[in-house]
Scaffold this active site. Sequence first.
Site, PDB file in Angstrom:
ATOM      1  N   TRP A 120      -7.827 -12.932  13.363  1.00  0.00           N
ATOM      2  CA  TRP A 120      -7.262 -14.157  13.829  1.00  0.00           C
ATOM      3  C   TRP A 120      -8.161 -15.460  14.026  1.00  0.00           C
ATOM      4  O   TRP A 120      -7.819 -16.528  13.820  1.00  0.00           O
ATOM      5  CB  TRP A 120      -6.443 -14.077  15.178  1.00  0.00           C
ATOM      6  CG  TRP A 120      -5.222 -13.004  15.162  1.00  0.00           C
ATOM      7  CD1 TRP A 120      -5.155 -11.602  15.577  1.00  0.00           C
ATOM      8  CD2 TRP A 120      -4.229 -12.915  14.005  1.00  0.00           C
ATOM      9  NE1 TRP A 120      -4.188 -10.965  15.148  1.00  0.00           N
ATOM     10  CE2 TRP A 120      -3.554 -11.744  14.257  1.00  0.00           C
ATOM     11  CE3 TRP A 120      -3.643 -14.224  13.162  1.00  0.00           C
ATOM     12  CZ2 TRP A 120      -2.198 -11.573  13.522  1.00  0.00           C
ATOM     13  CZ3 TRP A 120      -2.396 -13.578  12.559  1.00  0.00           C
ATOM     14  CH2 TRP A 120      -1.949 -12.650  12.805  1.00  0.00           C
ATOM     15  N   ASP A 171      -7.596 -19.339  21.820  1.00  0.00           N
ATOM     16  CA  ASP A 171      -6.558 -18.343  21.314  1.00  0.00           C
ATOM     17  C   ASP A 171      -6.544 -17.184  22.496  1.00  0.00           C
ATOM     18  O   ASP A 171      -7.140 -16.187  21.981  1.00  0.00           O
ATOM     19  CB  ASP A 171      -6.710 -18.182  20.102  1.00  0.00           C
ATOM     20  CG  ASP A 171      -5.441 -17.093  19.620  1.00  0.00           C
ATOM     21  OD1 ASP A 171      -4.555 -16.858  20.192  1.00  0.00           O
ATOM     22  OD2 ASP A 171      -5.618 -16.756  18.522  1.00  0.00           O
ATOM     23  N   LYS A 196       3.023 -10.935  22.849  1.00  0.00           N
ATOM     24  CA  LYS A 196       2.482  -9.922  23.270  1.00  0.00           C
ATOM     25  C   LYS A 196       2.170  -9.669  24.672  1.00  0.00           C
ATOM     26  O   LYS A 196       2.198  -8.755  25.050  1.00  0.00           O
ATOM     27  CB  LYS A 196       0.786 -10.073  22.671  1.00  0.00           C
ATOM     28  CG  LYS A 196       0.830  -9.560  21.276  1.00  0.00           C
ATOM     29  CD  LYS A 196       0.036 -10.489  20.294  1.00  0.00           C
ATOM     30  CE  LYS A 196       0.067 -10.457  18.818  1.00  0.00           C
ATOM     31  NZ  LYS A 196      -0.318 -11.437  17.947  1.00  0.00           N
TER      32      LYS A 196
HETATM   33  C1  LIG Z   1      -0.777 -11.940  16.913  1.00  0.00           C
HETATM   34  C2  LIG Z   1      -1.904 -13.078  17.146  1.00  0.00           C
HETATM   35  C3  LIG Z   1      -1.964 -14.153  16.569  1.00  0.00           C
HETATM   36  C4  LIG Z   1      -0.824 -14.401  15.449  1.00  0.00           C
HETATM   37  O1  LIG Z   1       0.372 -15.006  16.220  1.00  0.00           O
HETATM   38  P1  LIG Z   1       1.570 -15.562  15.345  1.00  0.00           P
HETATM   39  O2  LIG Z   1       2.590 -15.791  16.442  1.00  0.00           O
HETATM   40  O3  LIG Z   1       2.261 -14.350  14.544  1.00  0.00           O
HETATM   41  O4  LIG Z   1       1.150 -16.715  14.609  1.00  0.00           O
HETATM   42  C5  LIG Z   1      -2.993 -14.966  16.823  1.00  0.00           C
HETATM   43  N1  LIG Z   1      -4.021 -14.787  17.519  1.00  0.00           N
HETATM   44  C6  LIG Z   1      -4.295 -13.576  18.327  1.00  0.00           C
HETATM   45  C7  LIG Z   1      -5.219 -13.278  19.174  1.00  0.00           C
HETATM   46  C8  LIG Z   1      -2.967 -12.442  18.152  1.00  0.00           C
HETATM   47  O5  LIG Z   1      -2.941 -11.284  18.717  1.00  0.00           O
END
Ligand SMILES: *Cc1c(COP(=O)(O)O)cnc(C)c1O
Length: 362
Positions: free
Chosen positions: A107, A174, A198
């Site tokens: 990511w 993020d 998540k």
């Molecule tokens: C799952 C994830 C993403 C991607 O998220 P989307 O909503 O599918 O774009 C980005 N960063 C991290 C750390 C993730 O776990």
Amino acid sequence: MSTATKVNVHNFSAGPCILPQEVLRKAAESIVEFENTGLSIIEMSHRSKPFEGVMVKAQQLVKELLGAPEGYQVVFLGGGASMGFHMIPQNYLRPGGKSAYVHTGEWAGRAIKEAKLAGETVVVASSEDKNFSYIPKGFEVPADADYFHFTSNNTIFGTQYKAFPKSTVPLICDMSSDIFSRPVNVADFALIYGGAQKNMGPAGATVYLFDPAQLGRTGRKLSPMMDLANHAAKESMYNTPPVYAVYVSMLTMQWMKDQGGVKEMERRNAAKAKLLYDTIDRLPMFKGTTAVEDRSMMNATFVMTDAALEPSFDALWKAAGISGIRGHRSVGGYRASMYNALPIESVQVLVDVMEEFSKKNG
Ligand SMILES: *Cc1c(COP(=O)(O)O)cnc(C)c1O
């Protein structure tokens, strides 16, 4: 409803992932009728009073749970954290300026790719040399960067920052896979963002929590859809927000608050992680894949020392009602994701299976 079978599944999915049972029940009811309105939550206007109430509550709960300073704003958008990867340079990178990133996995890598399309991007540190099995430390962030971006928890590789990097430039994180899992000092960040699926709710909503004073400084002409300030000014209703995902996120955040907030989430998450990692370390048949000090409380990655035993181990955990622990293809082995809503009882079931398998095959 088949709730009896549902609770017998131990859901270790990496995302979308487990949500609290009581949230799912309330969410299910709201599909039929939302709070005596005669309407379903998904068939009412996003500009109706009831839904406006949901949006305001969801924004408040983000700020309250994380203890955001006065003035910070919350926006819910579609597009996932992946759209955030694109929006961040749009909103924070001056034309001719530069951004700084740490590369800690899939990511983080995608975020860097988007930044490079927008302008000069310095990768200040990377753990790619060891398949992202650790968190780089002791790096310097260029003082003239427009912002510095990192990924607090690396969902695929199972690493997590225990202490956040310091930065003299605006700090952007993020937090998709560990938001609300522990307290953070929001004032240190210009922007925290994450996909809902998540720890917060179903897929479809992405949360942005930011200091508005750090926006609008680049001189870039932005598309209104890419402009965080525009979305904030329009209360996340510049276009139709992902209403159901925002609603279920709001319910999940209310659940976290009722349980005692992010401090209590952290206490539970630490207990779950300790139980599993202690087992991995105790049983010679299993081996963690990351540096011990960087182990994620959310996603525990491990392999079997004898990979030939995997099929029979798989049969045993499946029979115990465990779901979703196969590792990501880039790491192999196993990944047990232990998000906020996963009860420690489910971790105990996995630990018991690992013990039993070791006894039989050790
Ligand atoms: C799952 C994830 C993403 C991607 O998220 P989307 O909503 O599918 O774009 C980005 N960063 C991290 C750390 C993730 O776990």
